[in-house]
Scaffold this motif. Structure first.
Motif, mmCIF file in Angstrom:
data_model
loop_
_atom_site.group_PDB
_atom_site.id
_atom_site.type_symbol
_atom_site.label_atom_id
_atom_site.label_comp_id
_atom_site.label_asym_id
_atom_site.label_seq_id
_atom_site.Cartn_x
_atom_site.Cartn_y
_atom_site.Cartn_z
ATOM 1 N N ILE A 276 0.256 2.215 -6.645
ATOM 2 C CA ILE A 276 -0.081 0.898 -5.257
ATOM 3 C C ILE A 276 0.660 0.028 -5.134
ATOM 4 N N GLU B 124 -3.378 7.658 1.969
ATOM 5 C CA GLU B 124 -3.001 6.611 0.968
ATOM 6 C C GLU B 124 -3.045 8.937 -0.182
ATOM 7 N N SER C 16 0.755 -1.680 -0.056
ATOM 8 C CA SER C 16 -0.010 0.082 0.192
ATOM 9 C C SER C 16 1.020 1.248 -0.198
ATOM 10 N N ARG D 219 -7.673 3.777 -4.891
ATOM 11 C CA ARG D 219 -6.684 2.389 -4.896
ATOM 12 C C ARG D 219 -6.768 1.385 -5.398
#
Length: 896
Positions: A55, A109, A37, A120
């Motif tokens: 990612i 993120e 991540s 994501r």
């Protein structure tokens, strides 16, 4: 046309291939342990402009593809509790591994600077608070302002211009495609975020094996157990007294979900369409349809304007629905769903038209005026039971549904043509029963998958059209009878359809092959009789006005499905070979004809993802259609009091061959809130029969002749949307151009018809000022119709419509709203401007989440809508009755 296609494809592929570079590798900590991540971004040096991002997976691996003309770029790596890394690299394909140093810093993120949108993998999440305004109350209100998402007038949700395939709440599909009830009544306060699931394959067992290019929407709620919903109670002054009641409580938990809904009003709001299926999922889930009547017979219908429905709908509607979902096992794999809805509606409509028909080789010019008053009665009940399992190691879904209609239509018509004045009353009774059952199951078999599907549909339509007095009818070649009191057209249509198939799936290295065999069967029985009544007794018009037709299609087939999925490529194709066996039999006319033909009907879709934000795709298909019973009956049928229709008994069975191809380029960048798509499509339909209507005195007789003919269409469209956080503005523009050329006949004269339609639209939402918000939509249209040959005409029409919603917040909890709908039309030297204005005041009791609203609609009290049209055969002026000025007082509230 070919030059345009080649140029488009050249540009299309040049965009795909220009300067694409890929950087891949692995991210670890100081001890060599993989970091999942972590975000990896590629940026232009010194510009802080993100070109692409990625990612890392569970193994710490990443892969980023980007496109730029810069010789060097900056690669940046961020991860939780790790010190950020920045390295300038060359613009080339390369593999890079990084070790990150520990640092007790919370790094979130990859996301927008304003934290409105996060991404994501294939999931893009929107924070609704960033897009709503003080006047918004429900999910639908906010969705209309999100970049990349569009909500159409019928409630359908589009993402990047395409309809979604699923709508979930907390990962559960309670509504099974009929999601309008939730979007219109789920309070925005209950929602944590909205997720768009790109390339969504709803069948878990097929994820990673059978790709999908469609997107789904998932609503994440703030609480794991949520009791919510929306209600309204209103009354008002108008003609007659007005009411509006909406009660929609909802409950969502991990095991159960339910929605109850009751809505009734007579103020022009069309709530009954909330039960329509708007998304149909995946073919492996089985088949679902919106059950509807086969409307063969019709009374004369008054026209409807190009306006929001609330401006002209005189209704009295009651709509009740219930949706329930529960898990019936501990693993929460098996679900039981029960859906039901009931509609009772009474609609009144009135219009006046003056139609001037052009002269032809067979008929001189003439005029027709008609004033039509309608009443439409809808009485409909639907029930549905769904039993399903959707797990990684097995899939099962059985859907049983039943629908019953008790509809009736009425019309009173005053008609004048060639100085002949007639008055008629028309009544249609049309009860319909419909039953469907769909079954699909996928079972693992060693390393393979076995899928069995079955769909059964039975529908019985019974229709009866009465026209009185009989003398009202003045159809060429038809004598209603000197002593006839009224004429009745009876029709019964029984349809049975069955589709059965089985396939086996083999998967290896990203490829999945699914050989399939199946049988599609459909049988339709049509029986009609035209009679007149004298002293209460029926008298038939003879065999030429009766039908006893049976139309049967049996198509066994074999096909091969080819699917491929990788990080960048997606392919799915189907290459079927069909054996078409069609028969049409009518013993009344000793008609028996058939066709047996093998057809190859492939379809293919290819998509390529590049530079993180781009998707490019090509698609094409070939299909054949051999008509239905409505193209084969040869006894005259009075489908409406203005026409008798029939096929020539000697005509062969229709053979229609359709070819189409399309290309699409899509860009969606949640990092800078930019979304756009460009589309092109070309289609060619070849037919062996062509319609040849004959028009005399405003009435038409429809026949068909055997002659090869084509309809060629091509169109392109583009849409771009951008959210500007600095100005709190979401803006988008769209453009489309469609051209179609077709062969046609009229009164035995052949001609070529060409239609060109263009549309340009803009949308703007702004919440920059704390004391004001603006919603604005505008659309410009232009259509041009040219007929050459035995029929010559050249007609053009322009249109402009817009909607402005302005909301002012002068004091906390007080809202003043102004709404402006404008619809302008122009053709030849005629131009009509139709403007409508509404004013509202709302006080919000914030502690109780209750709104008190007073709304004055149609302030100018505009009672008619006027429009002017030029068509191939005529020029028409139309005046349509609208709802007058009305005032409503409404109390709005949330359930908890």
């Amino acid at each position: 046309m070919k030059i345009r296609i080649y140029l488009f494809l050249m540009v299309f592929f040049s965009v795909i291939t220009f300067a694409q570079k890929t950087v891949s590798g692995k991210i670890t900590d100081e001890d060599g342990v993989a970091i999942p991540s972590a975000s990896v971004t590629i940026e232009e040096p010194g510009k802080d402009a993100i070109l692409a991002y990625g990612i890392t997976n569970s193994k710490g691996e990443y892969k980023v593809t980007f496109t730029t003309s810069e010789s060097n770029v900056d690669l940046k790596v961020k991860a939780f509790n790790q010190k950020p890394l920045t390295k300038q690299i060359s613009n080339s394909d390369q593999s890079l591994t990084f070790k990150m140093q520990s640092e007790a810093t919370e790094i979130k993120e990859v996301q927008l600077k304003t934290k409105m949108i996060t991404s994501r993998g294939d999931t893009i999440a929107y924070d609704l608070k960033a897009f709503d305004s003080k006047s918004d109350r429900t999910l639908a209100d906010v969705m209309k302002k999100i970049p990349g998402i569009e909500v159409k007038t019928d409630g359908t949700i589009l993402y990047q211009g395409n309809a979604i395939n699923k709508f979930y709440v907390e990962g559960k599909d309670l509504m099974e495609g009929g999601y309008g009830t939730i979007t219109n009544s789920l309070p925005k306060e209950a929602i944590q975020k909205l997720e768009v699931l790109e390339n969504h394959q709803p069948v878990k067992m097929l994820q990673g094996k059978i790709p999908s290019d469609a997107a789904a929407i998932n609503i994440k709620l703030k609480n794991s157990v949520t009791m919510t919903g929306r209600g309204e109670v209103g009354a008002g002054f108008g003609e007659p007294w007005l009411w509006n009641l909406k009660l929609t409580p909802m409950f969502f938990s991990k095991k159960q979900q339910w929605v109850l809904n009751y809505k009734t009003n007579n103020m022009g709001e069309q709530v009954e369409n909330e039960g329509n299926i708007l998304s149909f999922g995946n073919r492996f889930e089985g088949r679902r349809i919106n059950a509807s009547q086969n409307d063969w017979l019709n009374v004369e219908n008054s026209r409807t304007p190009n306006l929001p429905v609330k401006r002209y709908l005189f209704n009295n509607v009651h709509y009740l629905s219930a949706n329930y979902l529960t898990n019936i096992d501990n693993k929460k794999e098996w679900e039981l769903k029960v859906n039901a809805n009931y509609t009772n509606n009474n609609v009144e409509r009135e219009s006046y038209s003056k139609i001037d028909y052009f002269a032809t080789t067979e008929n001189p010019a003439f005029s027709v005026t008609e004033n039509i008053v309608n009443r439409f009665f809808t009485d409909k009940l639907k029930g549905e039971l769904i039993f399903s399992k959707n797990a990684k190691k097995g899939f099962f879904k059985n859907t049983t549904s039943f629908s019953q209609f008790w509809n009736a239509d009425r019309a009173v018509v005053d008609r004048t043509d060639n100085l002949d004045v007639r008055n008629g009353k028309e009544a249609l009774q049309s009860p319909t029963s419909s039953f469907q059952n769909s079954l699909s199951t996928i079972l693992p078999w060693k390393e393979k998958m076995v899928n069995v599907q079955s769909f059964i549909n039975y529908q019985n339509d019974s229709q009866k059209l009465d026209v009185s007095p009989a003398s009202y009818l003045d159809i060429p070649g038809f004598n209603p009878g000197a002593n006839a009191e009224y004429v009745r057209q009876n029709l019964q249509l029984k349809t049975f359809e069955a589709n059965h198939s089985a396939n086996i799936g083999f998967s290896a290295k990203g490829w999945t092959f699914t050989p399939e065999v199946g049988l599609n069967f459909k049988s339709t029985e049509l029986r009609t009789a035209l009679t007149n009544y004298q002293n209460g007794r029926p008298f038939g018009y003879g065999i030429n006005f009766d039908n006893d037709m049976k139309y049967t299609t049996a198509t066994p087939y074999g096909s091969l499905g080819i699917n491929y999925k990788s990080d960048s490529w997606m392919l799915y194709a189907n290459v079927p070979v069909n054996s078409n066996n069609i028969t049409a039999e009518d013993p009344l006319r000793n008609v028996s004809k058939s066709i047996n033909k093998v057809t190859f009907e492939p379809n293919v879709f290819v998509q390529y993802n590049f530079a993180s934000f781009f998707k490019a795709s090509l698609n094409g298909n070939i299909n054949n259609n051999f008509g239905e019973v409505n193209t084969a009956y040869s006894g005259f049928l009075m489908t409406s009091p203005t026409s008798l229709n029939a096929m020539d008994a000697n005509n062969p069975i229709p053979e229609n061959n359709n070819k189409s191809a399309g290309a699409r380029l899509e860009y969606r960048n949640p990092l800078n809130n930019l979304f756009f798509n460009v589309n092109y499509r070309l289609s060619d339909a070849k037919r062996n029969l062509i319609s040849n209507p004959t028009i005399v005195g405003g009435y038409s007789v429809m026949k068909y002749i055997e002659q090869d003919n084509n309809v060629v269409s091509n169109g392109y469209s583009a849409e771009i949307g951008k959210y500007l956080p600095k100005f709190k503005t979401n803006a988008s523009i769209s453009y489309s151009n469609n051209t179609s050329t077709s062969d046609a006949f009229l009164n035995n004269d052949s001609y070529t018809n060409k239609n060109i339609s263009q549309s340009f639209g803009i949308k703007l939402n702004n919440t920059y000022f704390s004391w004001m918000s603006i919603d604005y939509n505008a659309n410009f249209t232009r259509t041009k119709q040219t007929s050459t040959g035995s029929v010559n005409s050249n007609a053009a029409r322009k249109g402009f419509n817009h909607n402005l919603g302005l909301f002012l917040y002068p004091i906390e909890n007080h809202t003043v709203g102004f709404n402006w709908d404008q619809v302008n039309t122009s053709a030849a030297n005629e131009e009509y401007r139709n403007g409508f204005y509404d004013l509202s005041y709302q006080f919000s009791w914030s502690a109780k989440k209750i709104d008190f609203e007073v709304k004055w609609m149609n302030i100018a009290n505009k009672k008619v809508f006027e429009t002017y049209d030029i068509n191939t055969t005529n020029i028409s002026y139309t005046r349509i009755l609208l709802r007058p000025s009305q005032v409503m007082f409404t109390v709005k509230f949330n359930f908890k």
